[in-house]
Every structure is written in C-alpha cells, then in structure tokens.
Design an enzyme around this catalytic site. Structure first.
Site, PDB file in Angstrom:
ATOM      1  N   ASP A   1       0.847  -1.191   0.000  1.00  0.00           N
ATOM      2  CA  ASP A   1       0.000   0.000   0.000  1.00  0.00           C
ATOM      3  C   ASP A   1       0.884   1.242   0.000  1.00  0.00           C
ATOM      4  O   ASP A   1       2.097   1.167   0.214  1.00  0.00           O
ATOM      5  CB  ASP A   1      -0.939  -0.016   1.222  1.00  0.00           C
ATOM      6  CG  ASP A   1      -0.165  -0.141   2.520  1.00  0.00           C
ATOM      7  OD1 ASP A   1       0.539   0.827   2.874  1.00  0.00           O
ATOM      8  OD2 ASP A   1      -0.238  -1.203   3.191  1.00  0.00           O
TER       9      ASP A   1
ATOM     10  N   GLU B   1      20.201 -22.584 -18.922  1.00  0.00           N
ATOM     11  CA  GLU B   1      19.436 -21.671 -18.055  1.00  0.00           C
ATOM     12  C   GLU B   1      20.356 -20.618 -17.437  1.00  0.00           C
ATOM     13  O   GLU B   1      19.999 -19.440 -17.349  1.00  0.00           O
ATOM     14  CB  GLU B   1      18.709 -22.460 -16.961  1.00  0.00           C
ATOM     15  CG  GLU B   1      17.519 -23.247 -17.505  1.00  0.00           C
ATOM     16  CD  GLU B   1      16.915 -24.202 -16.480  1.00  0.00           C
ATOM     17  OE1 GLU B   1      15.698 -24.422 -16.530  1.00  0.00           O
ATOM     18  OE2 GLU B   1      17.670 -24.742 -15.635  1.00  0.00           O
TER      19      GLU B   1
END
Ligand code: DGJ
Length: 757
Positions: free
Chosen positions: A535, A615
């Site tokens: 928030d 990877e």
C-alpha cells in the site's frame, strides 16, 4: 492559482492542471461539495445542485422552513452523524454525556504554500512550488471539537491529497468511533467500482463491478492492508476503458485496518468514505488532544484507467516514496528463500553467492532462518542474533565475503512478530497481543508484538540498528507473516482498547521512520507473506514491496497487472523462480519468467547450482537486457495494452521513457490457440510524429508446429515505423506456438538519418 477562495460566492476551488475540485460554504455554515472532475474555471458551480424537498430527509434547524435544504440529500465535504444525514458519515463519536454524532459548521480557512505534513503518519511531500495546502476548520458546538480538513493540491501532478485532524478544544472527553480520511460525494452519473481483491499467493487481482443501491464496502480487519482487499479503489464510468472514460482514484496512505464505503443513495448520488476501519477502532480524545486521520490521495481523469494509473505511478514515485533509492539503480538480487528455505550454512550461502555473482547478479539476500534457533517456522522469531551453527562468527564474515565478490548483501527480518519458542517471548510474554483469560490464535506458529507500546519499538530499534550498524547490510526485507487476532494491549486502559490496532500501525511507522532515517543508504523492501501489506503507506518508507509469494509467471501477470492499476512497476518485487513452480506446479519457459519478473524490481529466487548451463546462460542474457532497459522499465510510464479483466489470449504491456525516446513492448500468450492471427497491439505514449526503429526482438516461443523455428527477430530489427503507425495502426507479432510463449520488442526514436535521437 491552484487554490481560490471567492468571498462573495463563498466557494473554495482547488485547481490542478486538468481537474477542478470545488466546495461551498453554505448559509448554514455546512461545507457542501460542489464538484470534482475535469477542469472548469467557473467561480461557482452551485447551479448544478438543485435542492429539493424530499420526504424523510430532515432540515437543519436554521433552515427548518426551507424543506429543500437537507444534509441527507446535498453533497457534503465531511459529513457528521446524527444531525440530518443518514448516509455513511465521515466522523462519528460519542461525547461524555453519551450524546452521539456531530454537526460540523465552517469556522475558518487558510491557504498555505507547500504541502502539509502529518505527525507520525506517512504523507505525500513536495518540493518548493510543487504543492499548496488548503486548511478548512469546522467546529461542533455541542462538543467543542474542531475538525481541520486538509487538502494538498499538486497542480502539475494533477493530484489532490486529503487528511483530517480532530482537535478536542472542548472541556470534556469524546470517543471517536469513526474518523475518515475523506468523503467524496459524486452527485450524478452511473458508476462502477474497481477494486483489487485476492488472497495469499493471489494478491490484487482487479475486479470491476456495477454499484448497487445501498452500501458496498472494501475493507480489512486483519491488522494489515491485506492480501484480500487492497485499500485502493477506483470509481469508474461503465464505458471507461484503458484509454478513455471518467475515473476517480482513491489511494489511502495507510497500512492497517481500512474501510472504504461506497454508498449509492436514494437519488443515485454516490458517496465514497475512506479511512481507518471503524469496525475495529475508537479513540478516546481528552480535552487538548488531537487525532490525525491518515492521508488519502485523490485524482480524476477522463482519459481512462491507463491515464489514472500513470498519474498515480508518477505521484507515488515522486511524492510518496521518500527513500533515496527511488531514483537510484537498484541491484538485481538473488534471494535464498525458494532456493534453500531454512536449510543453509555460510559455506552453502557463499557458494550460492559466488555462482550468482558469476552470472551478473548484484546482491545476495539471506532470507528467513539466519537467527536464533530458527530451523523451521516453529521457533526463533524475536531472537535476532545470528544462529552460530549456520553462521559461525555471525553475519559479518558472510557479508564481508559477499562484498568481496563485488555484490551487495541483504537480510530478511520480521520485526513485528515473536514465536512462543523464543527467548524474547520467555522474557516478555506481555509484549505479545493476547486477550486476558483466552488462549490466543496462532498464525504460522507466531504471535504479534504489541507495536503500540513504546518499549517494544525501542527494543526493536536498538536490536535492528545494531544489526545494521555492524552487519555490513545493504538491504532489508521487512516481512510480516500473519494477521492480527487477540488484539488487546496490556499497556492500555479499558476505554482505550479499541485504539490498539491503530496504535500498532503508528508503532510500525515509528520504527520504519527511525530505521530508514538512521540508515538512509540501506534499501528497504516491504513484504507481508508476499504482498499482504502492499500500500501507499508502506511505500512512503520502503521503495519496493515483494508483490506475492506466488512466483508463477502466469499468475504473476494477473497480480502485477492488478497491482499496476495503482502502484508503479518500480515498487513491485518480482523474481524468476524454478519450474515446475513451487506454488502452482506449472512450467513456463525461462525466458517468459524473465519477461514477467523484469516488469518489476528484477531478481532471482532459485539456486543457480540446480540449473542447466542453458538456463544459467539465460540469466546472463536477462540481466544484461534488464540493465540496458532499466531506465525504460523503472523510470518510464507503464501502459497496459490489453484490458485488465479480459485480456484475451495474450497480455501485453509497454514501457515508455518520459521523453518518448525509447519503448519496450512485452507480450505473453496465456492461451496458445491454433490458427491464431498473432498478437496485435496498439502502442501508446509515443510521439506520433517521431520515427521509431525496432531495436531488438527477443522471443520465447516458436513460429512453426515442430517447435524448432524461433521467431526471426533479425527480420524485424532495424525496421523504422512512425509513432503514429505504431499507436494508431498498431503492431503485429507472428503467432507464437508452445506453452506460454512471449516476446519483448524494444523501440528507439531515430532522426531522419536513422541515428538515435
Ligand atoms: C514470506 C515471504 O513472502 C517469503 O518471500 C519469505 O521471506 C518467507 N516469508 C520467509 O519466512
């Protein structure tokens, strides 16, 4: 002039570049709301509100022979209760006599240069010349209370902020039962509610619903803004899309129990009241005392959800996040959690750091498990001394060794919690929130510390400032892994017990304020079991927040797109993790995991030693790309190119630098279909007259059924298209095959000679 008082017409107008907010001081002294919307420079818009006599809507005493004047039907700025308005109030209280409610009347106002601040609470800030403040003081004769309404006007940012201070200037105490940050009455129009709902591992999914008559509520009673219902809401026209339509955004700067009530009344007028959740709150206010309601930011646009989001992003980045890190290049990090959980020692950690460093990772973060007797989530929280078996010699030898690799060193903490099995709990059982005579509910085997107590905050400040001073720590991940139950503070008298949840938040803010002020160089990342406290209040202290414990790239698209309605990409913690994914079991190509994670504060949540050489090579490539595109992604505007709730087979989003010179298009197919026409998107935010060269095409996926022909990026690279073509005629990618294919295409503006401008 952003704030204008018209003494003859009794109007107060707030103007930003594109919006106007206007209120009227009525003949009875009530403060009415006249308008918030697209900019109009009229001195009074009172003509648009036609008072009319409605049965069962009472009239203020002085207007008792004017039955059309009713607080119940006229739009108001900050309505009280029990004095004529039956809709949701902004302020409710009970006086010492037992009398409930208030009747607030205008006393005075003041226009000030600069932006107001709020003691002990996060609040937007401004540099000289960027904002003005309007303060309007209302009074309640019966209680002697004064209510100061604060309005911050950010003209260039096209944003307003609101807050309220309640001062007991009377002679007896009152108990505040509800103190909203704002009330916004929208007297006309049909509207929908857009809110961000979810659960653990599925935060902030956007949902848009028509408003029904009556009251609908977005709220949390969990002691945190929560995974379940983010405090941000938007009120949007049913026809609003990403690119057009009227939208209001309400962004509370508060991280605790919040509630926004949206009421559609008898005349279809919409009232939005947002603030601390009154279900779990009251505040005993003695004569001479003041109470500060948290701030909420407010904006309006008729440019659709995309414009609303961009305004909020820019505002948060410039006026809410205060860390010096907001404008600094943040390191690509690797976090130990999904790689090794609690199972590590300094040797394994150092190997991990070395391998990551060789791939170009800039910071190693040691997550949970480094302290006390912490080998599982059963014990140790509260005992913030390094576990000697795992870290002989403490943190310093490890952080020194990590620094010697040229990396930064980060550490996980969870200050607000305690395990029952811990030295801290043994020494201070009363520091945990528990109700006398009742066994407390546990969450992840832990209890919640009473952060409303000064000595608890003091203890934590001492412990963590020593750690930050001596540990060689560059970054802190501040976690919070359960919600609050058994809210009862041993330190408060009975009449103040309902203050405990808000006092908790004030204590958390105090600790954050002290630590971030004392250690400005440390990069803080917020976290609450993922994004359970994502928030604007937390962003004031921590420039980034871990978005979700769900690291599955496909789930993350919905989470990050929903989050992006209100919050900027530079605030979203996002990492590449292994597949099958630990939370969903789904496998997504490594490259696509990279596309999604680099639409946030990029990092890794895996053990490089467990990866294939291919990877590992992809990590090098991804980090290199992220560095090259850093300014576009982190400092640019983010446009959602597909609709939020119904993106279709693919989701697309785009970043554009503020000067429109560079753009990055991201596309991920979430549903591969046969015979597809390809992903077609219209770019946004470019200079229509500018010419853009396709600079780089990175594709994860194939263009033929045998899965052996990657998209030929080179065939597209170098092509020059106008901004107008890209935005109005659009851009099409060939159909991609396979599971969850995706692509990134970067554009750079070039001059007539083809050179970069
Ligand atoms: C929850 C966080 O979201 C995770 O990333 C990890 O830090 C764990 N807590 C550790 O307990």
């Amino acid at each position: 002039m952003p704030i204008i008082y018209d003494a003859a017409l009794k109007t107060l107008s707030l103007h930003t570049q594109n919006t106007t907010y206007q209120m009227l001081i009525g003949d009875t002294g009530h403060l009415f709301h006249l308008y918030f919307g697209r900019r109009v420079d009229a001195a009074s818009l009172a003509y648009r509100i036609i008072p009319s006599d409605r049965g069962f809507s009472p009239n203020p005493f002085e207007a008792r022979y004017h039955r059309e004047i009713s607080l119940d039907t006229l739009p108001q700025e900050y309505p009280g209760a029990n004095s004529g308005d039956f809709r949701v109030p902004a302020l409710d209280l009970i006086g010492e006599s037992g009398a409930v409610g208030t009747d607030l009347r205008y006393l005075r106002h003041e226009i000030r240069a600069g932006k107001y601040a709020l003691s002990g609470l996060p609040a937007a800030f401004a540099e000289a010349g960027e904002a003005e403040t309007l303060s309007v003081t209302l009074g309640d004769a019966a209680t002697g209370l004064e209510v100061e309404l604060l309005y911050g006007v950010f003209e260039a940012a096209d944003m307003l902020t609101r807050a309220a201070i309640i001062r007991n200037t009377g002679t007896s105490a009152v108990t505040l039962d509800r103190v909203a940050s704002l009330c916004l009455d929208i007297p006309f129009g049909k509207w929908e509610l857009l809110h961000l709902h979810g659960r653990h591992c599925m935060e902030r999914n956007a949902e848009r619903v028509p408003l029904m008559r009556g009251i609908q509520t977005v709220s949390s009673r969990r002691g945190a803004s929560s995974h379940h219902h983010n405090p941000f809401v938007a009120i949007v026209a049913p026809s609003a899309t990403e690119t057009r339509g009227e939208c209001f955004g309400i962004l509370p700067l508060y991280s605790g129990n919040h509630r926004t009530d949206i009421e559609v009344d008898q005349t279809d007028s919409v009232r939005v009241v947002s603030g601390i959740n009154p279900d779990t709150f009251s505040w005993y206010l003695k004569p001479g005392d003041s109470f500060f309601a948290p701030e909420a930011a407010l904006c309006f646009t008729d440019g659709g959800l995309g414009d609303l989001s961009i305004r909020l992003h820019r505002f948060i980045r410039r006026h809410i996040i205060r860390s010096p890190w907001k404008d600094r290049r943040r390191p690509v990090l690797i976090n130990s959690w999904e790689a090794m959980l609690f199972d590590f020692d300094s040797e394994r950690l150092l190997r991990f750091a070395k391998q990551a460093s060789a791939l170009g990772v800039g910071m190693m973060v040691l997550d949970d498990g480094w302290f006390g007797a912490r080998n599982s989530d059963l014990e140790g929280l509260g005992d913030w001394t390094p576990n000697a078996a795992k870290l002989p010699g403490g943190l310093r030898p490890l952080s020194d060794a990590v620094h010697a690799l040229g990396m930064k060193f980060g550490l996980w903490i969870e200050p607000e919690m305690v395990n029952e099995l811990s030295a801290l709990y043994a020494a201070h059982p009363d520091w945990a929130l528990t109700v006398p005579g009742r066994n407390p509910a546990f969450g992840r085997n832990q209890l919640v510390l009473d952060m409303g107590r000064g000595e608890v905050v003091e203890h934590l400040f001492t412990v963590f400032s020593a750690l930050l001073r001596d540990g060689g720590i560059d970054y802190i991940k501040w976690d919070m892994n359960r919600n609050m139950t058994d809210v009862y503070s041993c330190a408060l008298p009975p009449e103040r017990q309902r203050e405990a949840s808000h006092r908790y938040m004030l204590g958390v803010y105090d600790l954050l304020d002290r630590l971030t002020t004392a250690f400005p160089e440390v990069l803080f990342e917020g976290c609450a079991g993922g994004g359970g406290r994502f928030d604007a209040g937390m962003l004031y202290y921590t420039p980034q927040i871990w978005c979700s414990d769900d690291t599955d790239a496909i789930e993350r698209i919905a989470i990050q797109q929903g989050t992006s309605v209100a919050y900027p990409v530079s605030a979203m913690g996002a990492h590449v993790s292994v597949c099958p994914n630990q939370q969903t079991g789904r496998s997504v190509p490594f490259g696509v995991r990279g596309i999604v994670a680099m639409s946030g504060t990029f990092g890794y949540e895996l053990d490089p030693a467990q990866l294939t050489e291919d990877e590992r090579q992809m990590i090098r490539v991804q980090i290199d790309r992220f560095h090259r595109w850093y300014d576009v992604i982190q400092c640019g505007d983010c446009h959602r190119l597909t609709e939020l709730e119904d993106p279709g087979d693919f989701t697309a989003w785009e970043f554009v630098t503020p000067d429109k010179s560079r753009a990055l298009l991201n596309v991920v197919t979430v549903h591969t279909r046969a015979n597809h026409p390809g992903a077609h998107v219209r770019l946004r935010g470019l200079d229509p007259m500018g010419m853009y060269r396709i600079d780089e095409v990175c594709c994860e996926g194939c263009v033929n059924p045998s899965m052996d022909a990657p998209l030929d990026g080179a065939a597209l690279e170098g092509r020059v298209l106008s901004g107008a073509s890209l935005m109005y005629a659009g851009f099409t990618l060939p159909p991609l095959m396979g599971d969850y294919p995706g692509a990134q295409v970067s554009f750079v503006r070039v001059g007539p000679d083809g050179g970069i401008l």
